[in-house]
Motif scaffolding. Structure first.
Motif, short mmCIF file in Angstrom:
data_model
loop_
_atom_site.label_atom_id
_atom_site.label_comp_id
_atom_site.label_asym_id
_atom_site.label_seq_id
_atom_site.Cartn_x
_atom_site.Cartn_y
_atom_site.Cartn_z
N ASP A 90 34.33 34.04 35.85
CA ASP A 90 35.55 33.68 36.58
C ASP A 90 35.75 32.18 36.54
OD1 ASP A 90 36.30 36.31 38.17
OD2 ASP A 90 34.12 36.10 38.26
N LYS A 92 36.45 28.99 38.79
CA LYS A 92 36.40 28.48 40.16
C LYS A 92 37.19 27.17 40.13
CE LYS A 92 32.94 26.97 43.55
NZ LYS A 92 31.49 26.81 43.81
N SER A 106 32.26 30.25 36.14
CA SER A 106 31.16 30.73 36.96
C SER A 106 31.25 32.26 37.00
CB SER A 106 31.31 30.13 38.37
OG SER A 106 30.26 30.55 39.21
N TYR A 108 31.63 35.41 39.89
CA TYR A 108 31.93 35.55 41.31
C TYR A 108 31.61 36.96 41.79
CZ TYR A 108 34.73 35.10 45.59
OH TYR A 108 35.16 35.06 46.91
N LYS A 109 32.48 37.92 41.48
CA LYS A 109 32.27 39.27 42.03
C LYS A 109 31.27 40.08 41.24
CE LYS A 109 36.44 39.88 44.68
NZ LYS A 109 37.84 40.29 44.60
N GLU A 138 26.56 29.77 35.40
CA GLU A 138 27.75 28.93 35.53
C GLU A 138 27.53 27.61 34.80
OE1 GLU A 138 28.11 28.56 39.79
OE2 GLU A 138 26.85 26.77 39.84
N TYR A 282 38.90 28.29 46.41
CA TYR A 282 38.65 28.07 44.98
C TYR A 282 39.51 28.94 44.07
CZ TYR A 282 34.50 25.39 46.32
OH TYR A 282 33.63 24.47 46.83
N TYR A 284 39.40 31.94 42.79
CA TYR A 284 38.69 32.53 41.64
C TYR A 284 39.57 33.55 40.93
CZ TYR A 284 34.00 31.09 43.29
OH TYR A 284 32.86 30.39 43.67
#
Lengths: 488, 101
Positions: A90, A92, A106, A108-109, A138, A282, A284
């Motif tokens: 993702d 950020k 980075s 994220y989920k 990341e 952020y 994302y």
């Protein structure tokens, strides 16, 4: 989790429990960056290791580095964690001069690694489990220098795009000691795996520290995050300061505000980081330049088969096969270099003796010189020679300690030192008996007292014989022969 | 996943996103932008009519797999080019207005 009363912080209104979680940024060991072919080596001239991808020039596309993926998976396996077959990169989004794209790539989920665990070794020899929440890959940002010019900050993008693993723990730690043990253990595992060099001075390992306080048994309090702390000692200082600050705030009738804070190593205190107040959004979203990262079973099992023996397994083996106690074993496995040294030293020798000479005597000399085991002036083979001389009775324990000191200072072998200094232990009964006869002849009064029942004088006689031999007599033999002669 | 309602965008939200994106927007422009952004969201919200309950969220529409590179240093070594477009540079660094925490 822990209800150990010794970890609670006493205050005017009663005891408090400190709750700590750590987010560790570990620089992945790789030759090239996460998404570009620029080098990662430390200490290059400014902007010399920057590709057009890292500088976020228009039209450049990221392509993922295989080794960085392997390193993240290996680390996940070393933390007994779930490896996610599909993970997603993702963006950020935030603005800062050392982040040229305006976003950091980075995860994220859907991170590459999910829940795992790590055992920490405490000073009293016990262990405790700390949960790992996740590990994701990341990009690092560039480096800003603020002290080179009165009006300008300088930006070097050499670090921009270098692969980092962000390793997030559960809020399972309850004291600065436990946080320190967690960082030491995590660093050891990374170094055993070869996935991060763990060098905190060069910034290869940095920690964000989440601290909150609560009454024992209650739900979590509001936490503060202390950003970017770069030594284990500073992490511990920051926790102690922050816990005291939060307790004082609450005891004064106030409340803790969720904040990002900075640690000041000069004062040992933390302070609020102003710029972060509104920056927490952020936004994302999946990076449209990258497809999901998919891992095959063969890829994961191949890495799993390549894992080295890790500290916990090594410690268990040392205790089981070499009959070492938990404390000695955990000291020996704490650093890979120490464990390797010990195994070379203990090969074919008494493990307990080897452990004592390594962690007692040699460590003492290394501490004095400010050196690590990797730069030890005495190799395992050389120290082994010394232990062999000792075991064979060629030199006394006392002499062996002097010889080691000499080996550390001169770099000479034990045999050479023993020969030039004439330290070879005298285990020849005739020679020792000769010395004993001299001592007995010269101390008729003491002999009389001994024979009249003053037996503790035996120690004095042994001392005299040792002195007469200039420390070279085998003390056990001298003791035995003296006993016989004095009795007759 | 519950369907998102096409939400009204107010001027405060526009001001906040403009600030996050570092775009200078005059107060007088805010109402018109709020209306436009609201229109875009309403248009995209048509997708909410599709039942996606049984569909896994996707990060890409491409029917391809991610390409990997080997861990070799193949790039870099041209710092002068990297900083060539910078408004200011000194000693090989980008020089930017001081940002101190």
């Amino acid at each position: 989790m822990s209800r150990d009363a010794s970890k609670l912080v006493a205050a005017a209104s009663g005891p408090w429990e400190v709750v700590i979680g750590l987010e560790v940024h570990a620089q992945v060991t790789s030759a090239a960056k996460l998404f570009s072919g620029a080098a990662t080596a430390f200490g290059a001239a400014p902007n010399a290791q920057v590709s057009l991808v890292d500088a976020a020039m228009p039209g450049m596309l990221p392509v993922i580095n295989r080794v960085c993926v392997e390193q993240a998976v290996k680390t996940g396996l070393g933390l007994a964690a779930e490896i996610n077959r599909v993970s997603v990169f993702d963006r950020k989004n935030y603005f800062y001069p050392d982040l040229p794209a305006g976003y950091q790539i980075s995860q994220y989920k859907q991170p590459i690694v999910g829940k795992g665990r790590l055992l920490i070794d405490l000073a009293d020899g016990t262990t405790r489990e700390v949960g790992i929440t996740r590990l994701h890959l990341e990009q690092d940002a560039g480096k800003s220098l603020h002290d080179q010019h009165p009006r300008h900050s300088y930006v070097d993008l050499n670090r921009a795009g270098v692969a980092l693993m962000e390793i997030v723990s559960e809020p399972d730690m309850r004291s600065a000691e436990e946080a320190g043990a967690y960082l030491r253990k995590l660093r050891a595992i990374l170094r055993y795996l070869g996935t991060c060099d763990g060098n905190m001075e060069e910034g290869s390992l940095r920690a964000d520290v989440n601290v909150s306080v609560r009454r024992p048994g209650e739900g979590y309090g509001t936490r503060c995050e202390i950003k970017n702390v770069n030594s284990i000692r500073f992490v511990q200082q920051a926790i102690d300061y922050e816990a005291k600050r939060q307790i004082a705030l609450i005891e004064d009738g106030g409340s803790v505000k969720q904040q990002t804070r900075l640690f000041d190593s000069r004062t040992g205190s933390t302070r609020e980081m102003r710029s972060k107040e509104e920056a927490h959004d952020y936004r994302y979203f999946p990076d449209p330049d990258l497809l999901p990262l998919e891992l095959s079973e063969a890829f994961i099992s191949g890495l799993s088969a390549s894992l080295p023996e890790l500290p916990d397994a090594k410690k268990a083996r040392f205790m089981r096969e070499l009959a070492l106690n938990a404390y000695d074993a955990s000291v020996l496995v704490a650093e890979k270099e120490t464990a390797d040294y010990f195994e070379a030293l203990a090969q074919g020798r008494d493990a307990k003796v080897a452990a004592n000479w390594l962690t007692g005597d040699l460590f003492g000399h290394l501490n004095r010189l400010g050196k690590g085991i990797a730069d030890s002036p005495v190799s395992a083979a050389r120290l082994g020679e010394l232990l062999d001389l000792l075991t064979a009775g060629s030199i006394s324990g006392r002499a062996a300690k002097d010889v080691l000191a000499e080996m550390v200072d001169s770099g000479q072998s034990a045999k050479a030192i023993v020969e030039t200094k004439g330290l070879t232990q005298v285990s020849d009964s005739d020679a020792i008996e000769g010395l004993i006869d001299e001592v007995i002849a010269g101390n008729a009064d003491k002999v009389g007292q001994y024979r009249a029942g003053k037996e503790p004088l035996l120690g004095w006689f042994v001392g005299q014989v040792m002195k007469a031999s200039r420390g070279k007599a085998n003390p056990a033999l001298a003791n035995e022969l003296l006993r016989k002669k004095l009795a007759s | 996943m519950p369907a998102n309602k096409p939400s009204e965008i107010d001027t405060a939200t526009v001001r906040r996103i403009a600030r996050l994106a570092r775009i200078a927007v005059k107060d007088a422009e805010l109402p018109a932008l709020a209306k436009e952004l609201g229109g875009i969201l309403a248009w995209v919200a048509v997708l909410d009519e599709v039942d996606t309950a049984a569909v896994a969220p996707m990060a890409s529409v491409h029917d391809e797999v991610l390409r990997w590179r080997e861990d070799r240093v193949t790039d870099g070594g041209y710092s002068a080019d990297i900083v060539a477009n910078a408004p200011a540079q000194e000693a090989g660094f980008f020089a930017v207005p001081k940002v101190v925490e």
